[in-house]
Design a protein around this motif. Structure first.
Motif, PDB file in Angstrom:
ATOM      1  N   GLY A 109      -4.288   6.154   7.180  1.00 41.98           N
ATOM      2  CA  GLY A 109      -3.155   6.738   6.847  1.00 41.98           C
ATOM      3  C   GLY A 109      -2.694   5.864   5.865  1.00 41.98           C
ATOM      4  O   GLY A 109      -1.952   5.026   5.193  1.00 41.98           O
ATOM      5  N   ILE A 110      -2.500   4.250   6.777  1.00 43.01           N
ATOM      6  CA  ILE A 110      -2.150   3.025   6.472  1.00 43.01           C
ATOM      7  C   ILE A 110      -3.113   2.136   5.206  1.00 43.01           C
ATOM      8  O   ILE A 110      -2.270   1.421   5.264  1.00 43.01           O
ATOM      9  CB  ILE A 110      -1.704   1.890   7.133  1.00 43.01           C
ATOM     10  CG1 ILE A 110      -0.651   2.142   8.224  1.00 43.01           C
ATOM     11  CG2 ILE A 110      -1.789   0.376   7.405  1.00 43.01           C
ATOM     12  CD1 ILE A 110      -0.648   1.576   9.949  1.00 43.01           C
ATOM     13  N   ILE A 161       5.618   6.478   4.016  1.00 39.08           N
ATOM     14  CA  ILE A 161       4.482   6.542   5.282  1.00 39.08           C
ATOM     15  C   ILE A 161       3.538   5.934   5.969  1.00 39.08           C
ATOM     16  O   ILE A 161       3.155   6.520   6.877  1.00 39.08           O
ATOM     17  CB  ILE A 161       3.047   7.333   4.135  1.00 39.08           C
ATOM     18  CG1 ILE A 161       3.808   8.948   2.995  1.00 39.08           C
ATOM     19  CG2 ILE A 161       1.596   7.700   4.688  1.00 39.08           C
ATOM     20  CD1 ILE A 161       2.900   9.551   1.955  1.00 39.08           C
ATOM     21  N   VAL A 162       3.494   4.843   5.279  1.00 41.15           N
ATOM     22  CA  VAL A 162       3.250   3.394   6.445  1.00 41.15           C
ATOM     23  C   VAL A 162       4.261   3.316   7.421  1.00 41.15           C
ATOM     24  O   VAL A 162       3.121   3.095   8.637  1.00 41.15           O
ATOM     25  CB  VAL A 162       3.661   2.181   5.370  1.00 41.15           C
ATOM     26  CG1 VAL A 162       2.896   0.743   5.969  1.00 41.15           C
ATOM     27  CG2 VAL A 162       1.859   2.695   3.991  1.00 41.15           C
ATOM     28  N   ILE A 207      -5.254   3.932   3.629  1.00 40.80           N
ATOM     29  CA  ILE A 207      -5.124   4.558   2.257  1.00 40.80           C
ATOM     30  C   ILE A 207      -3.831   4.582   1.863  1.00 40.80           C
ATOM     31  O   ILE A 207      -4.174   4.250   0.193  1.00 40.80           O
ATOM     32  CB  ILE A 207      -5.452   5.424   2.662  1.00 40.80           C
ATOM     33  CG1 ILE A 207      -6.995   6.340   3.201  1.00 40.80           C
ATOM     34  CG2 ILE A 207      -5.424   6.932   1.108  1.00 40.80           C
ATOM     35  CD1 ILE A 207      -7.429   7.443   3.706  1.00 40.80           C
ATOM     36  N   ASN A 208      -2.965   4.522   1.951  1.00 34.95           N
ATOM     37  CA  ASN A 208      -1.560   4.528   1.210  1.00 34.95           C
ATOM     38  C   ASN A 208      -1.067   3.641   1.612  1.00 34.95           C
ATOM     39  O   ASN A 208      -0.316   3.382   2.766  1.00 34.95           O
ATOM     40  CB  ASN A 208      -0.723   5.855   2.007  1.00 34.95           C
ATOM     41  CG  ASN A 208       0.038   5.914   0.480  1.00 34.95           C
ATOM     42  OD1 ASN A 208       0.237   5.493   0.124  1.00 34.95           O
ATOM     43  ND2 ASN A 208       1.048   7.495   0.310  1.00 34.95           N
ATOM     44  N   ARG A 209      -1.075   2.795   1.124  1.00 37.41           N
ATOM     45  CA  ARG A 209      -0.074   1.336   0.830  1.00 37.41           C
ATOM     46  C   ARG A 209       0.953   1.163   0.278  1.00 37.41           C
ATOM     47  O   ARG A 209       2.156   0.176   0.531  1.00 37.41           O
ATOM     48  CB  ARG A 209      -1.045  -0.431   0.735  1.00 37.41           C
ATOM     49  CG  ARG A 209      -1.838  -0.629   1.496  1.00 37.41           C
ATOM     50  CD  ARG A 209      -2.521  -1.783   1.985  1.00 37.41           C
ATOM     51  NE  ARG A 209      -3.442  -1.149   2.491  1.00 37.41           N
ATOM     52  CZ  ARG A 209      -4.006  -2.387   3.184  1.00 37.41           C
ATOM     53  NH1 ARG A 209      -3.091  -3.708   3.009  1.00 37.41           N
ATOM     54  NH2 ARG A 209      -5.053  -2.077   4.712  1.00 37.41           N
ATOM     55  N   LYS A 210       1.342   1.899  -0.787  1.00 38.42           N
ATOM     56  CA  LYS A 210       2.453   1.678  -1.770  1.00 38.42           C
ATOM     57  C   LYS A 210       3.912   2.710  -0.758  1.00 38.42           C
ATOM     58  O   LYS A 210       4.738   2.371  -2.053  1.00 38.42           O
ATOM     59  CB  LYS A 210       2.085   2.069  -2.842  1.00 38.42           C
ATOM     60  CG  LYS A 210       0.839   1.866  -3.651  1.00 38.42           C
ATOM     61  CD  LYS A 210       1.126   1.758  -5.318  1.00 38.42           C
ATOM     62  CE  LYS A 210      -0.541   0.509  -5.626  1.00 38.42           C
ATOM     63  NZ  LYS A 210      -0.103  -0.161  -6.468  1.00 38.42           N
ATOM     64  N   ASN A 211       3.972   3.553  -0.809  1.00 41.25           N
ATOM     65  CA  ASN A 211       4.591   4.080  -0.051  1.00 41.25           C
ATOM     66  C   ASN A 211       4.783   3.836   0.949  1.00 41.25           C
ATOM     67  O   ASN A 211       4.337   3.694   2.058  1.00 41.25           O
ATOM     68  CB  ASN A 211       4.322   5.617   0.287  1.00 41.25           C
ATOM     69  CG  ASN A 211       5.369   6.531   0.131  1.00 41.25           C
ATOM     70  OD1 ASN A 211       6.769   5.809   0.221  1.00 41.25           O
ATOM     71  ND2 ASN A 211       5.489   8.069   0.206  1.00 41.25           N
ATOM     72  N   CYS A 224       3.234   6.384   9.906  1.00 38.93           N
ATOM     73  CA  CYS A 224       2.257   6.327  10.579  1.00 38.93           C
ATOM     74  C   CYS A 224       1.629   5.542  11.516  1.00 38.93           C
ATOM     75  O   CYS A 224       1.166   5.232  12.293  1.00 38.93           O
ATOM     76  CB  CYS A 224       0.434   5.572   9.794  1.00 38.93           C
ATOM     77  SG  CYS A 224       0.164   7.207   8.278  1.00 38.93           S
TER      78      CYS A 224
END
Length: 82
Positions: free
Chosen positions: A21-22, A31-32, A24-28, A35
């Motif tokens: 999760g960290i 969510i970081v 793949i998704n660094r923009k939000n 994770c």
């Protein structure tokens, strides 16, 4: 009956989900942060599993300190975000 291997496998899966999760998704940032909490929960799960199977309470006491730091991190992160 569940063995130590079962608990460690579950913690490894939760840890892998947090890492993925960290990565793949660094923009939000929300969510970081979620994770990051998954990473801390998996570590806590390991502490509790080893503490239970070794009949030692020190691991469970250490989990309370990690949960306190995680709660403070979440509160400060959300305050900065807002």
């Amino acid at each position: 009956m569940l063995t130590l291997q079962s608990y460690l496998s579950l913690a490894a899966i939760i840890f892998a989900i947090g890492i993925i999760g960290i990565v793949i998704n660094r923009k939000n940032i929300i969510i970081v942060m979620m994770c990051t909490e998954l990473l801390l929960i998996s570590v806590n799960f390991n502490f509790i599993a080893f503490s239970y199977f070794n009949q030692d309470i020190a691991g469970q006491i250490f989990v309370f300190f990690i949960l306190t730091v995680a709660a403070a991190e979440a509160a400060i992160g959300l305050a900065i975000l807002v």
